[in-house]
Design a protein around this motif. Structure first.
Motif, PDB file in Angstrom:
ATOM      1  N   PHE A 268       0.850  -1.188   0.000  1.00 56.71           N
ATOM      2  CA  PHE A 268       0.000   0.000   0.000  1.00 56.71           C
ATOM      3  C   PHE A 268       0.881   1.231   0.000  1.00 56.71           C
ATOM      4  O   PHE A 268       2.069   1.157   0.295  1.00 56.71           O
ATOM      5  N   ASP A 269       0.290   2.332  -0.356  1.00 64.16           N
ATOM      6  CA  ASP A 269       1.019   3.598  -0.409  1.00 64.16           C
ATOM      7  C   ASP A 269       0.732   4.407   0.855  1.00 64.16           C
ATOM      8  O   ASP A 269      -0.407   4.454   1.312  1.00 64.16           O
ATOM      9  N   GLU A 270       1.772   5.011   1.377  1.00 65.39           N
ATOM     10  CA  GLU A 270       1.598   5.907   2.522  1.00 65.39           C
ATOM     11  C   GLU A 270       2.141   7.267   2.147  1.00 65.39           C
ATOM     12  O   GLU A 270       3.279   7.382   1.695  1.00 65.39           O
ATOM     13  N   GLU A 278       5.575   6.857   0.217  1.00 64.19           N
ATOM     14  CA  GLU A 278       6.319   5.617   0.043  1.00 64.19           C
ATOM     15  C   GLU A 278       5.337   4.509  -0.284  1.00 64.19           C
ATOM     16  O   GLU A 278       4.217   4.508   0.219  1.00 64.19           O
ATOM     17  N   ARG A 279       5.805   3.587  -1.085  1.00 64.42           N
ATOM     18  CA  ARG A 279       5.033   2.347  -1.230  1.00 64.42           C
ATOM     19  C   ARG A 279       5.638   1.339  -0.274  1.00 64.42           C
ATOM     20  O   ARG A 279       6.841   1.108  -0.288  1.00 64.42           O
ATOM     21  N   CYS A 280       4.789   0.784   0.584  1.00 69.46           N
ATOM     22  CA  CYS A 280       5.270  -0.104   1.634  1.00 69.46           C
ATOM     23  C   CYS A 280       4.723  -1.507   1.459  1.00 69.46           C
ATOM     24  O   CYS A 280       3.635  -1.704   0.928  1.00 69.46           O
ATOM     25  N   ARG A 281       5.501  -2.421   1.949  1.00 70.18           N
ATOM     26  CA  ARG A 281       5.044  -3.803   1.999  1.00 70.18           C
ATOM     27  C   ARG A 281       5.012  -4.197   3.469  1.00 70.18           C
ATOM     28  O   ARG A 281       5.991  -4.001   4.176  1.00 70.18           O
ATOM     29  N   SER A 282       3.891  -4.714   3.929  1.00 71.45           N
ATOM     30  CA  SER A 282       3.761  -5.122   5.328  1.00 71.45           C
ATOM     31  C   SER A 282       3.207  -6.529   5.408  1.00 71.45           C
ATOM     32  O   SER A 282       2.503  -6.977   4.518  1.00 71.45           O
TER      33      SER A 282
ATOM     34  N   HIS B 228      -8.263   7.144   6.351  1.00 76.12           N
ATOM     35  CA  HIS B 228      -6.980   6.518   6.609  1.00 76.12           C
ATOM     36  C   HIS B 228      -6.463   6.934   7.985  1.00 76.12           C
ATOM     37  O   HIS B 228      -5.499   7.670   8.105  1.00 76.12           O
ATOM     38  N   GLY B 232      -0.559   1.591   7.294  1.00 76.96           N
ATOM     39  CA  GLY B 232      -0.497   0.135   7.331  1.00 76.96           C
ATOM     40  C   GLY B 232       0.831  -0.421   7.803  1.00 76.96           C
ATOM     41  O   GLY B 232       0.999  -1.626   7.889  1.00 76.96           O
ATOM     42  N   VAL B 234       3.984  -1.654   9.997  1.00 79.92           N
ATOM     43  CA  VAL B 234       4.210  -2.227  11.310  1.00 79.92           C
ATOM     44  C   VAL B 234       5.343  -1.432  11.940  1.00 79.92           C
ATOM     45  O   VAL B 234       6.511  -1.692  11.696  1.00 79.92           O
TER      46      VAL B 234
ATOM     47  N   GLY D  62       0.334   7.055  -4.091  1.00 77.23           N
ATOM     48  CA  GLY D  62      -0.460   7.722  -3.063  1.00 77.23           C
ATOM     49  C   GLY D  62      -1.783   7.001  -2.864  1.00 77.23           C
ATOM     50  O   GLY D  62      -2.284   6.907  -1.757  1.00 77.23           O
ATOM     51  N   ALA D  63      -2.320   6.477  -3.953  1.00 77.01           N
ATOM     52  CA  ALA D  63      -3.571   5.722  -3.846  1.00 77.01           C
ATOM     53  C   ALA D  63      -3.292   4.225  -3.863  1.00 77.01           C
ATOM     54  O   ALA D  63      -3.899   3.455  -3.131  1.00 77.01           O
ATOM     55  N   GLY D  64      -2.347   3.809  -4.707  1.00 76.62           N
ATOM     56  CA  GLY D  64      -2.009   2.400  -4.746  1.00 76.62           C
ATOM     57  C   GLY D  64      -1.853   1.883  -6.153  1.00 76.62           C
ATOM     58  O   GLY D  64      -1.868   2.647  -7.126  1.00 76.62           O
TER      59      GLY D  64
END
Lengths: 354, 313, 159, 187
Positions: A268-270, A278-282, B228, B232, B234, D62-64
């Motif tokens: 997802f993007d934050e 940033e695009r993050c992977r969790s 939001h 998301g 951690v 920003g959105a995905g």
């Protein structure tokens, strides 16, 4: 054989910490009954008796990691978009800086005090994320972390009622994924190199020679896997079984997050402010309702029973069927830490008898 | 406990299933169970390892006729769920059990190894052959026990404790073990303390899922993309945010059952937050969640005369 | 607000150090009383600090504690909420509900280590432009003396 | 997988998309828009190639990010096209894009149709609604290689007349003398 006295373990850790970040089983401040893999600092006392509550998988697959950064800006005539590297956003702090796992991929790291089950789980993840650049599945971030990781395993001479690694042939004697193995013996630990990298550690001048024989390793519970993979497919539609099996489950993600071989993630993007992000992977967990919730509102796994069935089926049927490996190493964390006392072995045995 | 088994069997004539406990043969301690038939009910137990708050299952089972075995603390959750319309009183048969305090099994296991034999002598404990002081392993919620006997029940089993179980160890005045420490910290130190604590969070949401009052269940505002509220990732920053979303949403609902802190796999002192909030709510509104079926939740009402904060100027 | 207010603030900002100018202050104002009061302060050309960003709400009854939590998480150094005086709510009782929520939130923020001065709530009516100017000045002074919330904040924006 | 050419995303950084610009936005139906895109990096755009039916990952940072079929044929070198139905967070952000806006793309990915095996045969392509997106790429590919195949028939349906995508293309297919085009709507 090489030997190190128990009281010299801090010295060994000190030597390892000269060139790498060392993670070891440590008790966090203010929480005496918790044991986690945490970054070791001189003076911190490692606990090599008890089991950690969460697997060390975050060293190769952090709870969160940025994949890249992006930044919008206004040019004279149009909006511009730049895609940067993972750490491009100043002040963002990185996705997981606070838990210390968010170091740049590729920083030298030592995992100290992993058990055989933990070390073996790394080889399972290797197959998933790819160790070599040319492989079909190829995750550069995983690869960089994995390549920089040295695993010093602690062989188990005792186990508890949740352990079941003896279900696999090698059991606690498995050397897969380890670089060096320490065997607890009278007064200290015998050391055996498994990989070149492990052998190289034996050159350090901290080791003594010892004639002590290798200790007898633990013998844990065994789950008879046998034909479980096909059995699980047979009872796929037996919702009565799955509902009864999961009656006490509350659908939290502890079992998946503590598991050394669960690897699901979400991307997802934050945003950091209105222009940078940033695009993050969790980590993500199949026990969550949102995991399979579709945009349309339909959810193919609407109940806990559906979700738990997937967890079991994936680990013990579909994945072994496709890849030849069970997605489990018998570490028992999901059993020890389950808030409602759900024992995965009971479900597997129950399925076998169905 | 024949009496309990008989009572559950009797209740099963009237309900679809009964929520209770069985003994896990592997560890010898209690685990939550559902009894659908009289035969299954034979396995029912109640002892000092029945730590789980079974009320957590009620919202998902709403609309079905149920029995539930409840300790005093669990019954407070049942009360609060009824107030919040997450359970219907007329659908429930509450089987109250007299509770003489509960053990923190996880704490025992983490210290002595999973599955270590627990021999509870009532006044002392034997753990894997070693004798340990029982108070050290009491569930923390017992130290703040308000009522060992359930407030509401249809049937009662066992001996009435006749007061708070916590009297064993000083009653409800005993604060969270970390509250004195927190009290002494300057604001910046408090922030650092919480940052450190939440840095361990793995976002497994066990705190939420074991909480009877987190009854939104599958769709939770902590995880929505729009709005939001929490990112998301951690990390400590987001974990602290989601926990405070939870704290905020449990204002006037939390009965202090301690399940969140018990379930937390990484030992974050979540009850320290909940206790502080519960204390503030009692101080401000004279309200304790779970006290009475007729109570009005404090955040759903107001008092023109009494609520005078902020009016001093 | 209007340009005049900004110019007046500009002077105030120059008089302080850069750190103070960096403070991020958020004010949630109800549409009917406090927002109109702030507007009045503006049109009356009363001196107001410029670090405060105003967010207009239909009513303080809309004031979800999460808005405050999120503001702090995103890097606010102080949050001010202002609505109609008790008894004067445009919707009769929105501010009575808000008062309970906000007071509880204030106490819980203290548990987290956010100084009580960083989260304030008050009542300003549409005719109280001068009171708004005083409130927002006092609030800003409070935060200035505390300084930035910093990177270790309860979810501070990392910066 | 390995037999499919991947001229686009860098093999060393499969997770990182490339910036692209929206050249054109076409409103197909009330809830479907087509976006014509080109990579900002001109040399990448020149070397970019894919096979009919492959997909791409389209991001509005920003959105995905989400996966969409590439709806343009491989022969179209000026741009590549995605057709997107508005349903969730990402697709809503995509629908808000205008010509000149920047997006990010990882492409090509996924499988193709085994068109080589079909040579010399009569082909019937059947599609419905937004499911037509990859089939548009396929069908246009077949048209580009008209001589390799026998009869070409396209059967395309949608729920209602206003849900029919690619109206301009449909008119051309309808007018084309050597293809058989059939449309249908449910209501």
């Amino acid at each position: 054989m090489k030997f190190i006295a128990a009281k010299k373990i801090p010295d060994l850790l000190g030597l390892l910490a000269r060139d790498a970040r060392v993670w070891a089983p440590l008790v966090p401040e203010d929480s005496a009954d918790t044991l986690l893999f945490l970054p070791w600092e001189p003076g911190a006392e490692v606990d090599l008796e008890r089991f950690t509550q969460v697997s060390p998988k975050k060293l190769v697959m952090p709870g969160s990691e940025p994949l890249f950064s992006f930044s919008y800006s206004m040019a004279v005539d149009c909006e511009r978009l730049e895609i940067g590297d993972a750490r491009g956003v100043p002040g963002a702090g990185g996705a997981s800086d606070a838990d210390g796992a968010g170091e740049a991929p590729g920083a030298a790291t030592v995992l100290f005090g992993a058990r055989a089950c933990d070390a073996r789980s790394l080889t399972v993840l290797d197959a998933l994320f790819g160790l070599e650049p040319g492989e079909a599945y190829n995750d550069p971030l995983y690869r960089a972390r994995r390549a920089a990781l040295t695993v010093v395993t602690l062989a188990c001479t005792s186990c508890d009622a949740a352990c079941f690694c003896s279900s696999w042939a090698e059991g606690p004697a498995s050397t897969e994924g380890s670089d060096l193995i320490l065997y607890p013996v009278e007064g200290g630990y015998l050391a055996r190199g498994v990989s070149d990298r492990g052998e190289a550690l034996l050159v350090l001048d901290i080791w003594e020679e010892s004639e002590q024989p290798l200790p007898e390793l633990a013998e844990t519970d065994r789950v008879p896997f046998g034909t479980l993979n096909t059995k699980l497919l047979e009872i796929f539609s037996d919702m009565d079984f799955w509902e009864r099996a999961t009656e006490r489950c509350v659908s939290c993600g502890y079992c998946t997050y503590a598991c050394p071989t669960c690897y699901c993630f979400n991307i997802f993007d934050e945003m950091r402010g209105s222009r940078d992000g940033e695009r993050c992977r969790s980590w993500d967990a199949c026990m969550f309702y949102l995991y399979t919730l579709e945009t349309s509102g339909h959810n193919p796994r609407p109940t806990i029973a559906h979700r738990y069935r997937n967890r079991i089926g994936h680990k013990f049927s579909y994945y072994p069927e496709n890849q030849g490996t069970t997605l489990c190493t018998g570490c028992g964390r999901c059993i020890r830490g389950c808030p409602v006392g759900l024992d995965i072995r009971d479900v597997l045995r129950g399925a076998g008898e169905r | 406990m024949a009496d309990l088994v008989t009572t559950i069997k009797q209740t099963l004539k009237d309900v679809e299933l009964v929520l209770g406990w069985v003994r896990d043969p592997a560890t010898g301690v209690a685990a939550p169970a559902r009894f659908h038939t009289e035969e299954e009910a034979e396995a029912a137990v109640f002892d000092s390892t029945c730590v789980h708050n079974l009320a957590v299952h009620l919202p998902r089972l709403k609309g079905r006729r149920l029995g539930i075995v409840a300790k005093g603390c669990d019954a407070r959750s049942v009360v609060e769920l009824i107030i919040e319309h997450e359970a219907e009183r007329e659908d429930l048969k509450v089987i109250g059990v007299g509770c003489g305090s509960i053990l923190d099994v996880k704490k025992i296991w983490r210290r002595f190894g999973y599955g270590v034999e627990i021999d509870d002598r009532g006044d002392s404990l034997e753990l894997g052959g070693e004798r340990g002081p029982r108070e050290d392993f009491l569930a923390r919620k017992c130290h703040g026990c308000l009522e060992a006997d359930p407030d509401i029940y249809d049937l009662f089993v066992g001996e009435s404790a006749g007061g708070p179980a916590g009297e064993i160890s000083g009653g409800r005045e005993e604060p969270h073990p970390l509250s004195a420490m927190l009290e002494d910290l300057a604001p910046a130190e408090r922030r650092a303390f919480w940052r450190e604590q939440f840095s361990r969070c793995i976002r497994c949401y066990a705190c939420r899922e074991v909480c009877p009052m987190c009854f939104c269940r599958d769709i939770c505002i902590m995880q929505t993309q729009v709005p939001h509220w929490a990112g998301g990732e951690v990390n400590a920053r987001e974990s602290e945010m989601i926990q405070h979303i939870r704290v905020s949403h449990l204002a006037g609902r939390c009965t202090g059952c301690g399940e969140c802190e018990r379930a937390c796999p990484v030992g974050i002192p979540l009850m320290l937050l909940m206790d502080e909030q519960n204390r503030a709510i009692e101080d401000m509104f004279g309200y304790r969640a779970g006290d009475s079926l007729r109570a009005r939740p404090p955040m759903q009402t107001f008092s023109i005369e009494k609520d005078l904060w902020g009016d001093e100027e | 607000m209007n340009g005049e207010t900004d110019r007046a603030d500009g002077g105030a900002v120059n008089a302080t150090d850069a750190d103070r100018a960096d403070l991020k202050l958020v004010a949630f104002l109800c549409n009917w009383c406090s927002y109109a009061g702030a507007d009045m302060a503006g049109t009356s050309r009363m001196l107001q600090p410029s670090q405060v960003r105003i967010i207009r709400l239909p009513c303080t009854g809309r004031m979800d504690p999460l808005l405050v939590l999120k503001a702090f998480q995103e890097g606010a150094d102080g949050v001010l909420v202002s609505g109609c005086h008790p008894g004067d709510c445009h919707y009769n009782d929105g501010n009575y509900y808000a008062r309970r929520r906000l007071e509880l939130l204030k106490r819980m923020l203290a548990v987290r280590g956010i100084e009580p001065e960083r989260f304030q709530y008050t009542w300003v009516s549409a005719s109280e432009g001068a009171r708004w100017a005083d409130v927002v000045q006092a609030f800003t002074t409070d935060i200035e003396s505390l300084g930035r919330l910093g990177a270790t904040v309860a979810g501070g924006g990392g910066g | 997988m390995s037999t499919i050419p991947r001229e686009g995303i860098k093999a060393s950084e499969p997770l990182r998309p490339e910036p692209a610009t929206v050249l054109d936005v076409i409103t197909e139906t009330p809830n479907i828009k087509s976006l014509r895109l080109a990579f900002d990096d001109e040399s990448l755009m020149q070397s970019f190639s894919f096979l009919q039916g492959q997909v791409g990952q389209l991001s509005v940072p920003g959105a995905g990010e989400a996966t969409f079929a590439i709806a343009s044929p491989p022969s179209q070198r000026e741009y590549f096209q995605f057709s997107v139905m508005k349903t969730g967070v990402v697709t809503t952000a995509i629908h808000e894009l205008r010509a000149g806006d920047r997006v990010a793309v990882r492409a090509p990915m996924g499988n193709t149709f085994p068109t080589d095996d079909w040579k010399g045969r009569n082909i019937v392509v059947i599609g419905g609604g937004i499911g037509m997106a990859p089939l548009r790429s396929l069908f246009m590919y077949l048209e580009d290689h008209r001589d390799d195949y026998g009869g070409l028939q396209l059967i395309y349906g949608a729920r209602t007349p206003k849900d029919v995508c690619y109206l301009d293309d449909c008119r051309q297919w309808e007018a084309g003398s050597d293809i058989d085009f059939v449309t249908s709507v449910d209501t």
